[in-house]
Structures are given as structure tokens and as C-alpha cells.
Design a protein around this motif. Structure first.
Motif, PDB file in Angstrom:
ATOM      1  N   VAL A 163       0.791   2.459  13.725  1.00  0.00           N
ATOM      2  CA  VAL A 163       2.176   2.958  13.671  1.00  0.00           C
ATOM      3  C   VAL A 163       3.141   1.864  14.096  1.00  0.00           C
ATOM      4  O   VAL A 163       4.167   1.624  13.452  1.00  0.00           O
ATOM      5  CB  VAL A 163       2.343   4.211  14.546  1.00  0.00           C
ATOM      6  CG1 VAL A 163       3.834   4.539  14.723  1.00  0.00           C
ATOM      7  CG2 VAL A 163       1.628   5.409  13.926  1.00  0.00           C
ATOM      8  N   GLY A 164       2.802   1.184  15.198  1.00  0.00           N
ATOM      9  CA  GLY A 164       3.648   0.093  15.662  1.00  0.00           C
ATOM     10  C   GLY A 164       3.727  -1.053  14.680  1.00  0.00           C
ATOM     11  O   GLY A 164       4.755  -1.728  14.565  1.00  0.00           O
ATOM     12  N   GLN A 165       2.644  -1.296  13.953  1.00  0.00           N
ATOM     13  CA  GLN A 165       2.637  -2.359  12.945  1.00  0.00           C
ATOM     14  C   GLN A 165       3.589  -2.031  11.796  1.00  0.00           C
ATOM     15  O   GLN A 165       4.230  -2.919  11.242  1.00  0.00           O
ATOM     16  CB  GLN A 165       1.216  -2.577  12.437  1.00  0.00           C
ATOM     17  CG  GLN A 165       0.293  -3.212  13.469  1.00  0.00           C
ATOM     18  CD  GLN A 165      -1.180  -3.056  13.157  1.00  0.00           C
ATOM     19  OE1 GLN A 165      -1.590  -3.104  11.994  1.00  0.00           O
ATOM     20  NE2 GLN A 165      -1.987  -2.850  14.190  1.00  0.00           N
ATOM     21  N   PHE A 166       3.676  -0.760  11.427  1.00  0.00           N
ATOM     22  CA  PHE A 166       4.645  -0.368  10.407  1.00  0.00           C
ATOM     23  C   PHE A 166       6.075  -0.502  10.925  1.00  0.00           C
ATOM     24  O   PHE A 166       6.981  -0.890  10.177  1.00  0.00           O
ATOM     25  CB  PHE A 166       4.385   1.066   9.939  1.00  0.00           C
ATOM     26  CG  PHE A 166       3.483   1.153   8.748  1.00  0.00           C
ATOM     27  CD1 PHE A 166       3.978   1.008   7.466  1.00  0.00           C
ATOM     28  CD2 PHE A 166       2.124   1.363   8.916  1.00  0.00           C
ATOM     29  CE1 PHE A 166       3.148   1.076   6.356  1.00  0.00           C
ATOM     30  CE2 PHE A 166       1.271   1.432   7.820  1.00  0.00           C
ATOM     31  CZ  PHE A 166       1.793   1.287   6.540  1.00  0.00           C
ATOM     32  N   LEU A 167       6.300  -0.191  12.190  1.00  0.00           N
ATOM     33  CA  LEU A 167       7.653  -0.213  12.739  1.00  0.00           C
ATOM     34  C   LEU A 167       8.199  -1.626  12.933  1.00  0.00           C
ATOM     35  O   LEU A 167       9.411  -1.854  12.835  1.00  0.00           O
ATOM     36  CB  LEU A 167       7.688   0.525  14.085  1.00  0.00           C
ATOM     37  CG  LEU A 167       7.550   2.052  14.021  1.00  0.00           C
ATOM     38  CD1 LEU A 167       7.345   2.620  15.422  1.00  0.00           C
ATOM     39  CD2 LEU A 167       8.777   2.672  13.364  1.00  0.00           C
ATOM     40  N   SER A 168       7.322  -2.578  13.187  1.00  0.00           N
ATOM     41  CA  SER A 168       7.761  -3.923  13.547  1.00  0.00           C
ATOM     42  C   SER A 168       8.015  -4.806  12.324  1.00  0.00           C
ATOM     43  O   SER A 168       7.147  -4.940  11.453  1.00  0.00           O
ATOM     44  CB  SER A 168       6.702  -4.600  14.425  1.00  0.00           C
ATOM     45  OG  SER A 168       7.024  -5.971  14.613  1.00  0.00           O
ATOM     46  N   PRO A 169       9.175  -5.450  12.247  1.00  0.00           N
ATOM     47  CA  PRO A 169       9.419  -6.392  11.150  1.00  0.00           C
ATOM     48  C   PRO A 169       8.527  -7.625  11.218  1.00  0.00           C
ATOM     49  O   PRO A 169       8.376  -8.346  10.232  1.00  0.00           O
ATOM     50  CB  PRO A 169      10.893  -6.759  11.319  1.00  0.00           C
ATOM     51  CG  PRO A 169      11.196  -6.498  12.756  1.00  0.00           C
ATOM     52  CD  PRO A 169      10.337  -5.327  13.156  1.00  0.00           C
ATOM     53  N   HIS A 170       7.912  -7.862  12.370  1.00  0.00           N
ATOM     54  CA  HIS A 170       6.986  -8.994  12.494  1.00  0.00           C
ATOM     55  C   HIS A 170       5.688  -8.733  11.744  1.00  0.00           C
ATOM     56  O   HIS A 170       5.156  -9.627  11.066  1.00  0.00           O
ATOM     57  CB  HIS A 170       6.688  -9.264  13.973  1.00  0.00           C
ATOM     58  CG  HIS A 170       5.610 -10.283  14.196  1.00  0.00           C
ATOM     59  ND1 HIS A 170       5.787 -11.616  13.899  1.00  0.00           N
ATOM     60  CD2 HIS A 170       4.341 -10.166  14.674  1.00  0.00           C
ATOM     61  CE1 HIS A 170       4.664 -12.277  14.189  1.00  0.00           C
ATOM     62  NE2 HIS A 170       3.782 -11.414  14.653  1.00  0.00           N
ATOM     63  N   THR A 171       5.176  -7.514  11.829  1.00  0.00           N
ATOM     64  CA  THR A 171       3.899  -7.180  11.189  1.00  0.00           C
ATOM     65  C   THR A 171       4.069  -6.430   9.879  1.00  0.00           C
ATOM     66  O   THR A 171       3.121  -6.310   9.108  1.00  0.00           O
ATOM     67  CB  THR A 171       3.028  -6.346  12.140  1.00  0.00           C
ATOM     68  OG1 THR A 171       3.815  -5.277  12.688  1.00  0.00           O
ATOM     69  CG2 THR A 171       2.489  -7.196  13.278  1.00  0.00           C
ATOM     70  N   ASN A 172       5.254  -5.905   9.622  1.00  0.00           N
ATOM     71  CA  ASN A 172       5.528  -5.207   8.369  1.00  0.00           C
ATOM     72  C   ASN A 172       6.525  -6.025   7.560  1.00  0.00           C
ATOM     73  O   ASN A 172       7.730  -5.984   7.804  1.00  0.00           O
ATOM     74  CB  ASN A 172       6.082  -3.812   8.648  1.00  0.00           C
ATOM     75  CG  ASN A 172       6.324  -3.005   7.379  1.00  0.00           C
ATOM     76  OD1 ASN A 172       6.219  -3.522   6.269  1.00  0.00           O
ATOM     77  ND2 ASN A 172       6.656  -1.742   7.540  1.00  0.00           N
ATOM     78  N   GLN A 173       6.011  -6.760   6.594  1.00  0.00           N
ATOM     79  CA  GLN A 173       6.843  -7.604   5.737  1.00  0.00           C
ATOM     80  C   GLN A 173       6.811  -7.119   4.290  1.00  0.00           C
ATOM     81  O   GLN A 173       7.040  -7.876   3.348  1.00  0.00           O
ATOM     82  CB  GLN A 173       6.374  -9.055   5.861  1.00  0.00           C
ATOM     83  CG  GLN A 173       6.481  -9.591   7.288  1.00  0.00           C
ATOM     84  CD  GLN A 173       5.970 -11.009   7.453  1.00  0.00           C
ATOM     85  OE1 GLN A 173       5.665 -11.698   6.478  1.00  0.00           O
ATOM     86  NE2 GLN A 173       5.877 -11.453   8.705  1.00  0.00           N
TER      87      GLN A 173
END
Length: 413
Positions: free
Chosen positions: A177-187
Motif C-alpha cells: 500500500v505504501g509503495q503505491f502511495l509513494s512517488p518514489h516507488t510508484n512511477q
């Protein structure tokens, strides 16, 4: 009116917590190597229940057998463990409190070699010093995203059927969930990435599916980061926007935390705190005050609390509704009864120091040392509050490769 630790709390769905103390999720690593429930989990949650806790939140139950976060995780994706799940739920309720299951998907945040592959919104590797431990993930296809969302709801439905009182969606600490929320991990450049609105589409879809499968009267909470504490990551402003959306949808309890494996703020390992934060004990209380401006949903805060007076002060400030206990209850399972009676912990939590700076600042030692105490309780033994941290580290370093090998062999057979 003054709020006391023993006071009840009514949630938006209508359920009532018997007091204001909650056991926050901690990794137990007490599942089988093929990710099944064990009697050890029943035993440790009965121990916590008898200590007077109002709400126990289990540690990191996965929703997909192909995606474990660590050896010893439990996976709930079907009803094969219904009998033991029911026993686990009853044990967690045996002291009069509630027990919720924290349901999660690790995404890329899983040790190399544990799963056949790792997935994430985008194929973004960990920083260089962690790439020996964590592999670069494969980018998820949209049909896989939709399947994962469905799995979250299915796991929640199974938990409800087994008799648990609620579920908590794990949206913090750098998992999927956090990976989807973060622009660092969700490009991503499709509907699941890019703008903040698109990046929060996943967590909102997960919540909606869970709610659809459990109904309006079953407690559904979420654990969210205040921020990732990484350059280019999820920010406080974005977190507040996500919280406002979830609150409008009727989420029952929001637990605030922060950080990821790359920046472990949840362990207090990101540097010195402001004097005002130290005085008020809780790590993220400044953020919950901001949350209170955008929603009235009950808030749970974990990390940093040391005294009954500090906990009561947080409750009566209006910034917190539930006090989360983690490390303290791993070494002192009867602590809730002491706190409700106004007594201080018998074993105040102190930093675990080995003298090896890289280890002491990583948060890894904290997790492993407290997991060992939980595992002792799962065997019917008492925690050892004065166990030397180097012993826990040595046991972990010796056992971890063996556990990884056994987990891979069992799951490949």
C-alpha cells in the motif's frame, strides 16, 4: 470530562473497545514454513488477552502465499485453517478485549530468495546498501492489481467468519500500500500512478473491497504513514489527503506511524526528536494533531509512550483516542493492567545497543530481539527483559538462512 485509560471507545461502525489500550501489530514469525496458523499463536494471544489489553492487532498476516514478507508469516487466502483461526480469535478475546487481524501484502519489501519474485507498482530497486538483501521487483500488471485488491477483501471475510472482531489494513512501513502511495516507488503513468489522486486509488480500492466483503458493522481499521521520511517519498500533506478520503468512507480506526525499511522511523531510528515530542512521549503526536483537523475518525498512536500520565495526557489532548503498545507489551504482557491502575512499567523500554553503529541504526536488531520475546511466550515461557541484544542478533544471523531455505523448499514442493 477527563478520559481515563480504562474508558471505552465506540467506533463509527458501532463496535465498542473496552479500554483505550491496544497491542500494536508486531511480527511474531510463529507460522509454519508453509504459512499456516500454529497453536503458538493461540497461546501468545491468550497471554496478551489475560493482561487486560482492550484491542490486540495481530502481526502482518499475508493475503497471498506467493508473497511473504518473512519466514513464519501466516497467510489467509482460503479457509483451510478455519479451526485454528477460530481458536486464535477466541484466545485473543479471552480477557474481554477485541482482536483484529492485520492483513498485508509486502510488495517488494521481502528478503531475496523467499519468494519466486517480488512485485511492486514500479520496478524501483532498494538503495544500494540494501540491494544484497532485497531484489528489484517486477512491475505489476493491472489484472494483478485487481486480483490483489480482491484478495484483501477475501482475507477480511475469512477473518470475520473465524470470529475475529475486526481487521486492520497495513498501509504503512513501506509495504505494498505504501509503495503505491509513494512517488518514489510508484512511477506508473496509468490510472494507478502519477498524481496523488491516482497513487491513492489503490488504498481506497482496497478499503472499499474489504468493506464490501465484511459489511458495515464489522470494524475495519488502517495503519498509515505520516510520511516515508525519504527524499521524493510520501509526504504529510499527501497522508492527510488519504486520511480525509478514508474517513469520509467510514474507516473505523486510523493508526499513525511512519517510515520504511530504508528509513525506519517507526523504531525511533531516524534521529533526535523535538523537545516537545520527547516531553509528550509519542513519536508522531504532532502529526495526529494535524489529522484531527481533517477528520473525527478515532486515532491510534504507537511508539514512544513511557508512562500512564503521558498516555492520559495524549488522550485528553484530543490528538489520540487509543494508545498503542508494542515493545513494552512484548516484555511485559500484563502491562495494560498496571497502566490502567496508574502504575509505571516494570521494565522501561531502552534502546538496544550492540556498539555496531550500522546495526544499531537499522532497526533490524529491535525487530529481532522483540520477536524472540514473543516467540518465548508462544512456547509458554516468560519474556527475558534483560536478554543481551547480541544474543538475539547472533541467533537471527544463524537461523535466518536456514529459515529462508526451509521456507523455499516447503513452498516449492
Amino acid at each position: 470530562m477527563t478520559i481515563e485509560l480504562r474508558d471505552t471507545l465506540r467506533l463509527p461502525c458501532g463496535a465498542t473497545l473496552p479500554n483505550r489500550l491496544a497491542k500494536a501489530a508486531m511480527s511474531e514469525a510463529l507460522g509454519t514454513m508453509d504459512a499456516r496458523v500454529t497453536p503458538k499463536l493461540v497461546k501468545v494471544y491468550e497471554r496478551w488477552a489475560q493482561g487486560g489489553i482492550g484491542l490486540s492487532i495481530t502481526g502482518n498476516v499475508m493475503i497471498d502465499r506467493r508473497a511473504l514478507a518473512e519466514p513464519g508469516n501466516v497467510v489467509i487466502e482460503d479457509e483451510r485453517d478455519h479451526e485454528l483461526l477460530t481458536a486464535w480469535a477466541r484466545a485473543g478475546q479471552s480477557g474481554g478485549g477485541q482482536v483484529w487481524v492485520q492483513i498485508n501484502h509486502p510488495g517488494k519489501q521481502t528478503p531475496k530468495g523467499l519468494n519466486k519474485e517480488t512485485v511492486s507498482p514500479s520496478a524501483v530497486p532498494f538503495r544500494k546498501d540494501l540491494q544484497m538483501m532485497f531484489g528489484t521487483p517486477r512491475e505489476l500488471r493491472e489484472d494483478e492489481i485487481l486480483d490483489i485488491i480482491r484478495r484483501w477483501g477475501e482475507a477480511a471475510r475469512i477473518c470475520k467468519k473465524a470470529g475475529f472482531n475486526g481487521v486492520q489494513i497495513h498501509g504503512a512501513h513501506g509495504y505494498l500500500v505504501g509503495q503505491f502511495l509513494s512517488p518514489h516507488t510508484n512511477q506508473r503513468t496509468d490510472a494507478w500512478g502519477g498524481s496523488p489522486e491516482n497513487r491513492r486509488r489503490f488504498v481506497l480500492a482496497v478499503y472499499d473491497e474489504v468493506r464490501r466483503q465484511v459489511g458495515p458493522d464489522f470494524p475495519v481499521g488502517i495503519k498509515l504513514n505520516s510520511a516515508d521520511f525519504q527524499r521524493g517519498g510520501f509526504t504529510e500533506e499527501e497522508s492527510l489527503a488519504v486520511i480525509a478520503e478514508l474517513s469520509a468512507r467510514g474507516v473505523d480506526l486510523i493508526e499513525v506511524s511512519g517510515g520504511t525499511y530504508e528509513a525506519p522511523a517507526m523504531t525511533g531510528a531516524t534521529g533526535p526528536k523535538k523537545d516537545s515530542t520527547v516531553a509528550r512521549e509519542a513519536y508522531f503526536i504532532d502529526f495526529t494533531e494535524k489529522v484531527r483537523q481533517v477528520c473525527s475518525t478515532p486515532l491510534m498512536l504507537t511508539g514512544g509512550f513511557r508512562t500512564p500520565s503521558g498516555m492520559k495526557a495524549a488522550l485528553n489532548s484530543g490528538a489520540v483516542d487509543v494508545v498503542g503498545l508494542a515493545r513494552s507489551i512484548a516484555v511485559e504482557p500484563e502491562l495494560p493492567k498496571r497502566l490502567i491502575d496508574g502504575k509505571a512499567p516494570l521494565f522501561p523500554i531502552k534502546p538496544l545497543i550492540t556498539g555496531i553503529q550500522r546495526i544499531d541504526s537499522s532497526g533490524l536488531l529491535e525487530v529481532q530481539w522483540y520477536t524472540r520475546q514473543i516467540q518465548r511466550m508462544g512456547k509458554g515461557k516468560a519474556p527475558v527483559p534483560n536478554e543481551h541484544p547480541l544474543k538475539a542478533l547472533l541467533v537471527y544471523l544463524l537461523a535466518s538462512p536456514i529459515q529462508l531455505f526451509r521456507a523455499r523448499r516447503v513452498r516449492a514442493s
